[in-house]
Design an enzyme around this catalytic site. Structure first.
Site, short mmCIF file in Angstrom:
data_model
loop_
_atom_site.label_atom_id
_atom_site.label_comp_id
_atom_site.label_asym_id
_atom_site.label_seq_id
_atom_site.Cartn_x
_atom_site.Cartn_y
_atom_site.Cartn_z
N ALA A 174 0.83 -1.21 0.00
CA ALA A 174 0.00 0.00 0.00
C ALA A 174 0.86 1.26 0.00
CB ALA A 174 -0.98 0.00 1.17
N HIS A 175 1.92 1.24 -0.83
CA HIS A 175 2.78 2.40 -1.05
C HIS A 175 2.59 2.89 -2.49
CE1 HIS A 175 5.78 0.82 2.24
NE2 HIS A 175 4.67 1.31 2.76
N ILE A 176 1.36 3.12 -2.89
CA ILE A 176 1.07 3.44 -4.29
C ILE A 176 1.77 4.73 -4.71
CG2 ILE A 176 -1.12 4.53 -3.60
CD1 ILE A 176 -2.23 3.67 -6.34
#
Length: 603
Positions: free
Chosen positions: A533-535
């Site tokens: 979830a490090h877009i």
């Protein structure tokens, strides 16, 4: 009682605990009249937007308005231990965007309902994350500059990392030139740790990894994690950059206001935005600029809703193309990590979930803001290694996080929630057992995905396809990362002091392969890997020669005047660590670029 009922009960308990031990952060807010005119509109009060707004308001004659889609942050977000509350069902302070079922990763159906979670409140995702403060690697930024983005090299961005930072832990003399003291954002080493974490550095030294400060120029080694906390409480960038400056008359914050469109005039100048507040569509106009800081998913979504994006995609949805920018929503990059590499230890050595929320732990937190409630659950140290690239032996290609707890240690209440039955069966022998696990992460994955629109409805979530492990090199690197993780966890110090024993049960789906052979690990990686979830990268910064570039090195959207983007979406390549600190840096530098363009400072 069902697991959902238990989680709901614990959510309420968390709120009660927070109400007893912390004071809520209530940001002063405004409600702007229809067609208000200000100098700058900042869309999003998250990790970048809060920085941008706070810094721009330093110019007294500039009126700055921040529009935030969410509301006030819940009180319990201040307590580091309770960061996992964002995973609870039916909470209003996050967006949970569905993702396309991955083709190359999570093939064992690791999660029954894979969703990408972002913060929807003042503070954004920085108010729900694990607070890890990691700048990434110096080479990350030199690579950005070499791609045609002057002013984003390590030497330049280091000034901004230091500017935002108030480092509050002891440091070695060699590290002092890289640290900031007295900035708005408190950063400090993890304080309380269970016994596993206290042995982390010794375990790294066994395999030749010296202790380092990973936020300096050092690259390979072992490290205790650094957190964005102050006095035992989370400090989001909103806490650091917005709240202290809300007394300024030229800074306004309006919450519960979702921006649905950027207003362009006939010359494609950004002149304002449309937003929804209390079920009414309203407008606000900007004399100078509109700055989008909505994050890696929502920024490209807003651009496309406004007619800025790939012409063919917009045409299919009946959206009039104002600026044909094929790179909007492309270049989606995210770190990929691997669960399931664990060890059991002697009973009662680690700290169980119940021990961490015991009356004594609560009393300790109340008295001194110390103890297990003062740190995020699990993650406590990391190892930066190069396992695959002999041409650059001093540059890490993987990071291995040490989690000072074992999946299933909480009897699966949180750690296994949402996992498929076959995966839960794999973890069944560890239910209630003390232990730890290693989580290897690819620092610079080669796989890329996309963010696209589901429809013209601005309240529909974007379509996220992270496409992780689509590049075969990522799989091979993760196989080596798994082996390196196993070596770290098998360190003699863990076995001698804690009785550590590795999990030796093959995972269902790979049991037909020789246990821990390369083929077994490839199967394991395909089945168990998932994104962090490090877009990033979905509106990438690039020179004009790159047809997929979306913003210039001054963060101006191509083909649109008076419109800039400042968040993780502008990264041409994802950084080599957690993304929150780099996003804060982007906000710092972006604000200075604006000040320079209007003659307020000289860089």
């Amino acid at each position: 009682m069902s697991s959902l009922s238990v989680m709901s009960l614990i959510t309420k308990l968390a709120a009660i605990i927070a109400g007893i031990f912390t004071q809520p952060t209530v940001y002063p807010t405004s409600v702007m009249p229809q067609d208000t005119i200000v100098d700058f509109i900042v869309v999003g009060a998250g990790s970048a937007g809060s920085v941008v707004a706070g810094r721009l308001s330093e110019v007294p004659e500039w009126e700055v308005l921040v529009l935030e889609a969410g509301g006030q942050p819940p009180t319990f977000t201040k307590i580091p231990f309770l960061h996992f509350a964002s995973a609870f069902p039916n909470v209003s302070f996050v967006n949970k965007y569905p993702t396309i079922a991955p083709k190359y990763s999570s093939q064992f159906g690791v999660l029954t309902d894979p969703r990408y979670t972002t913060g929807k409140m003042v503070g954004g995702s920085g108010a729900i994350n694990q607070m890890v403060h990691n700048r990434g690697n110096p080479q990350d930024y030199d690579n950005w500059a070499q791609l045609g983005n002057p002013g984003w090299d390590w030497e330049t961005v280091l000034k901004y990392f230091k500017k935002s930072e108030d480092y509050r832990s002891p440091m070695k003399p060699r590290d002092a030139p890289f640290r900031g003291i007295g900035g708005p954002m408190s950063v400090q080493k993890l304080g309380w740790m269970p016994p596993v974490g206290r042995l982390a550095i010794q375990a790294g030294m066994e395999v030749g990894l010296p202790e380092i400060d990973y936020n300096t120029d050092t690259k390979i080694g072992s490290t205790i994690l650094q957190l964005a906390t102050r006095n035992g409480e989370r400090e989001s960038s909103a806490d650091a950059f917005l709240m202290p400056n809300m007394q300024r008359k030229n800074l306004k914050l309006q919450i519960n206001s979702q921006v649905i469109k950027i207003i362009l005039n006939k010359n494609n100048d950004a002149i304002g935005v449309k937003y929804v507040h209390k079920n009414k569509v309203k407008r606000v106009f900007a004399r100078r600029e509109v700055i989008i800081s909505a994050g890696g998913a929502d920024t490209p979504k807003l651009l496309m809703l406004s007619g800025i994006g790939p012409r063919e995609q917009l045409r299919k949805l009946g959206i009039d193309t104002r600026v044909d920018l094929p790179g909007v929503g492309q270049n989606y990059q995210d770190h990929v990590s691997l669960r399931g590499i664990g060890w059991t230890i002697h009973p009662n050595i680690s700290s169980s979930l119940l021990e961490q929320i015991s009356p004594s732990a609560m009393l300790r937190y109340q008295r001194s803001r110390d103890g297990p409630l003062s740190v995020p659950v699990g993650m406590c140290a990391s190892y930066l290694l190069n396992v695959h690239n002999p041409d650059e032996p001093t540059v890490p290609d993987i990071q291995v996080f040490l989690f000072c707890a074992l999946d299933g240690q909480d009897y699966g209440l949180f750690s296994l929630s949402g996992y498929q039955e076959s995966v839960q069966e794999y973890y069944r022998p560890t239910l209630g057992r003390d232990g730890f696990f290693m989580l290897p992460m690819l620092s610079r994955p080669k796989s890329v995905g996309t963010v696209t629109l589901k429809s013209r409805n601005p309240f529909d979530p974007p379509v996220l396809d992270h496409n992780s492990l689509s590049h075969p090199d990522d799989v091979e690197l993760m196989v080596k990362a798994a082996k390196a993780s196993l070596k770290l966890g098998n360190a003699k110090i863990f076995r001698r002091a804690l009785g550590a024993e590795p999990l030796k049960k093959p995972i269902p789906g790979c049991a037909h392969l020789e246990f821990q052979s390369d083929d077994y690990w490839r199967c394991f990686v395909r089945g168990m890997a998932n994104v962090m979830a490090h877009i990033s990268g979905t509106c990438k910064m690039a020179p004009d020669s790159d047809p997929m570039g979306v913003v210039t090195p001054r963060l101006i959207v191509r083909g649109v005047r008076n419109l800039r983007i400042m968040d993780a979406s502008i990264m041409p390549q994802i950084v080599s660590g957690n993304t929150n600190a780099p996003v804060i840096m982007i906000g710092e530098r972006g604000a200075d670029l604006i000040k320079e363009d209007y003659g307020k400072i000289k860089l």
